[in-house]
Design a protein around this motif. Structure first.
Motif, PDB file in Angstrom:
ATOM      1  N   CYS A 112     -13.039 -29.069 -45.617  1.00 58.71           N
ATOM      2  CA  CYS A 112     -11.838 -29.309 -44.803  1.00 58.71           C
ATOM      3  C   CYS A 112     -11.885 -28.479 -43.520  1.00 58.71           C
ATOM      4  O   CYS A 112     -11.430 -28.926 -42.464  1.00 58.71           O
ATOM      5  N   ILE A 113     -12.422 -27.272 -43.627  1.00 59.64           N
ATOM      6  CA  ILE A 113     -12.576 -26.423 -42.440  1.00 59.64           C
ATOM      7  C   ILE A 113     -13.655 -26.988 -41.528  1.00 59.64           C
ATOM      8  O   ILE A 113     -13.486 -27.082 -40.307  1.00 59.64           O
ATOM      9  N   PHE A 114     -14.765 -27.419 -42.133  1.00 56.04           N
ATOM     10  CA  PHE A 114     -15.882 -27.939 -41.343  1.00 56.04           C
ATOM     11  C   PHE A 114     -15.504 -29.196 -40.573  1.00 56.04           C
ATOM     12  O   PHE A 114     -15.806 -29.322 -39.381  1.00 56.04           O
ATOM     13  N   VAL A 115     -14.843 -30.157 -41.253  1.00 58.08           N
ATOM     14  CA  VAL A 115     -14.538 -31.424 -40.585  1.00 58.08           C
ATOM     15  C   VAL A 115     -13.483 -31.266 -39.507  1.00 58.08           C
ATOM     16  O   VAL A 115     -13.380 -32.091 -38.600  1.00 58.08           O
ATOM     17  N   SER A 116     -12.675 -30.208 -39.610  1.00 63.14           N
ATOM     18  CA  SER A 116     -11.660 -29.994 -38.579  1.00 63.14           C
ATOM     19  C   SER A 116     -12.224 -29.284 -37.355  1.00 63.14           C
ATOM     20  O   SER A 116     -11.626 -29.337 -36.273  1.00 63.14           O
ATOM     21  N   ARG A 117     -13.390 -28.641 -37.508  1.00 61.38           N
ATOM     22  CA  ARG A 117     -13.948 -27.867 -36.397  1.00 61.38           C
ATOM     23  C   ARG A 117     -15.257 -28.426 -35.850  1.00 61.38           C
ATOM     24  O   ARG A 117     -15.610 -28.153 -34.704  1.00 61.38           O
ATOM     25  N   LEU A 118     -15.987 -29.167 -36.669  1.00 61.11           N
ATOM     26  CA  LEU A 118     -17.291 -29.671 -36.246  1.00 61.11           C
ATOM     27  C   LEU A 118     -17.248 -31.181 -36.057  1.00 61.11           C
ATOM     28  O   LEU A 118     -16.432 -31.877 -36.667  1.00 61.11           O
ATOM     29  N   ARG A 119     -18.146 -31.672 -35.233  1.00 57.11           N
ATOM     30  CA  ARG A 119     -18.288 -33.102 -35.086  1.00 57.11           C
ATOM     31  C   ARG A 119     -19.055 -33.657 -36.284  1.00 57.11           C
ATOM     32  O   ARG A 119     -19.799 -32.946 -36.966  1.00 57.11           O
ATOM     33  N   MET A 120     -18.872 -34.955 -36.551  1.00 51.51           N
ATOM     34  CA  MET A 120     -19.435 -35.556 -37.750  1.00 51.51           C
ATOM     35  C   MET A 120     -20.962 -35.469 -37.774  1.00 51.51           C
ATOM     36  O   MET A 120     -21.561 -35.114 -38.787  1.00 51.51           O
TER      37      MET A 120
END
Length: 485
Positions: free
Chosen positions: A312-320
């Motif tokens: 959840c942290i990764f998808v909110s901060r990184l591009r797919m």
């Protein structure tokens, strides 16, 4: 008004979370049931082949749910269909609790498979249609990763302490909640638009989204893209669905999307989450050569749940693309290392056992934190609105066959090439999928569903029209989509 909109969004997200929790619990409970029927529970005599059918049937019958969902959602809309396809699961939990023969158990797997398939696809569709583009990947990950992992974790843990019949009875709770909550939603604005009910679409959209320039443009694009495409009536519904899908298949952009989604489905199966969810209790016992696997199960499932939370942290901060092509190769490398350890170490001393399980747990946390978070999001974004239901059915049937073969052949492959051989094969398939996705997967984060579809039409999101102004640019985008669709 803002408070009401937030509450409506929370109600949708909560309902979908319980849908995912219920879906995960199905596999968690089945893992314990399959393990018990393999030897611990002698009340029902089953052969190894019959047990493999029970474990795998749900994955092949789920495409029946995809087809059922395709028709029901066109007639009743998104929210009512969830309640309709979830209700049989409630009945099956009771059937399973009172089951006294293999035929009853197999019947519950067939029925649950159809219902599970419908709910699974509706979860993807509803997140894509109800949630704003900027938080779509986060919400989808909360539902399909955290919700499913939590349900599976709960099913596995309860199966270690309770009889599988009692665990089935507990499954009534999340399933009942997931069937009731959608009755209080507003209808999907996208579905209303496909039916030509544009005034209702606008009212529903404004009930769900906070007012902003971006949301106004998204609403206008949604409505404009469906004007002139709403000639469906109850008398020719089935013919109209097939006609639209046939027209879409003639378009090069949809064939590009279809191949991409097929590769994504292969990746999801090869990554092994369904395999672990269904057979992890048996796998851990055989990999460690001990029946005392409570701590091992807690570690593996706990890491999967932690990975889902981290994602959840990764998808909110990184591009797919960044997330997929960073975490994907790392996770797959861990799978190769695990396979090597299983091949080299034939003994099962204390340290060897914990090393194997720790590597498996590390792999689970990595695939949950990265690849699955991206893949699940993509499956909700890559279907054109006009043919979303039938397109989802076709791709879902493909995924269901792959998952069925994965589970049905698992026991045979484990005995022939060993766990290390299966992990080596899966790793090879995953690397090939990553290679294809690297060249053909576009960046979708923050894009509306219409912009993603436009990219496959002419390899552009429409950004080069920014100098025309937002209103003119929106009109140009919808015009391009109308021509192609």
């Amino acid at each position: 008004m803002k408070r009401a909109q937030v509450l409506r969004q929370m109600l949708v997200v909560t309902g979908l979370a319980f849908c995912s929790l219920s879906d995960g619990f199905i596999f968690g409970q089945m893992s314990g049931m399959v393990d018990a029927l393999n030897g611990k529970d002698s009340s029902i005599n089953l052969s190894d082949d019959e047990i493999s059918w029970i474990a795998s049937t749900i994955n092949i019958t789920c495409f029946c749910g995809f087809g059922l969902m395709t028709i029901l959602t066109e007639i009743f809309g998104r929210k009512k269909t969830i309640t309709i396809v979830t209700t049989p699961v409630l009945i099956c939990w009771l059937m399973l609790y009172f089951a006294q023969d293999k035929y009853t158990i197999l019947a519950t797997r067939i029925i649950v498979g159809a219902s599970y398939g419908g709910v699974l696809i509706l979860t993807y569709i509803n997140i894509a249609e109800y949630v704003a583009p900027d938080i779509r990947s986060l919400c989808l990950n909360l539902m399909t990763a955290c919700g499913t992992s939590a349900g599976t974790f709960l099913g596995h843990v309860l199966s270690l302490f309770l009889h599988w019949r009692n665990v089935a009875l507990i499954g009534l709770v999340p399933t009942a909640i997931s069937a009731i909550l959608p009755l209080f939603w507003v209808e999907s604005p996208s579905w209303l638009a496909t039916k030509g009910r544009f005034n209702e679409c606008e009212r529903a959209f404004k009930k769900l989204r906070l007012p902003s320039k971006e949301s106004d443009l998204e609403l206008k694009m949604l409505i404009n893209s469906q004007r002139g495409n709403n000639n469906t009536t109850k008398n020719n519904l089935f013919v109209s669905i097939l006609s639209k899908y046939g027209s879409a298949c003639k378009e090069k952009y949809y064939r590009r999307m279809t191949v991409l989604m097929m590769v994504i489905c292969v990746y999801r199966v090869a990554a092994g989450r369904i395999l672990f969810s269904t057979l992890i209790i048996t796998m851990l016992q055989e990999m460690t050569d001990t029946s005392d696997i409570i701590l091992f199960t807690l570690l593996v499932d706990g890491c999967s749940l932690v990975g889902a939370g981290v994602s959840c942290i990764f998808v909110s901060r990184l591009r797919m693309r960044t997330l997929l092509f960073t975490s994907g190769p790392i996770a797959n490398s861990v799978q190769v290392i695990l396979a090597c350890c299983l091949y080299v170490w034939s003994d099962n001393s204390f340290y060897v056992r914990w090393t194997k399980v720790s590597l498996l747990a590390l792999y689970c946390i990595l695939i949950s934190a990265g690849p699955y978070a991206v893949l699940e999001t993509l499956l909700s974004e890559l279907h054109p609105l006009d043919v979303r239901a039938l397109s989802t059915f076709v791709l879902g049937a493909w995924a269901g066959v792959l998952q069925f073969l994965s589970i049905k052949l698992a026991s045979y492959l484990f005995s022939v090439i060993g766990y290390h051989g299966v992990f080596f094969c899966n790793a090879g398939v995953v690397f090939l999928c990553l290679l294809y996705l690297y060249f053909y997967l576009p960046e979708t984060k923050g894009r509306t569903l219409q912009e993603i579809q436009l990219y496959f039409i002419d390899n552009s999101y429409g950004d080069n029209e920014e100098m025309l102004g937002s209103e003119q640019r929106n009109d140009l985008l919808t015009k391009k989509m109308t021509i192609k669709v």
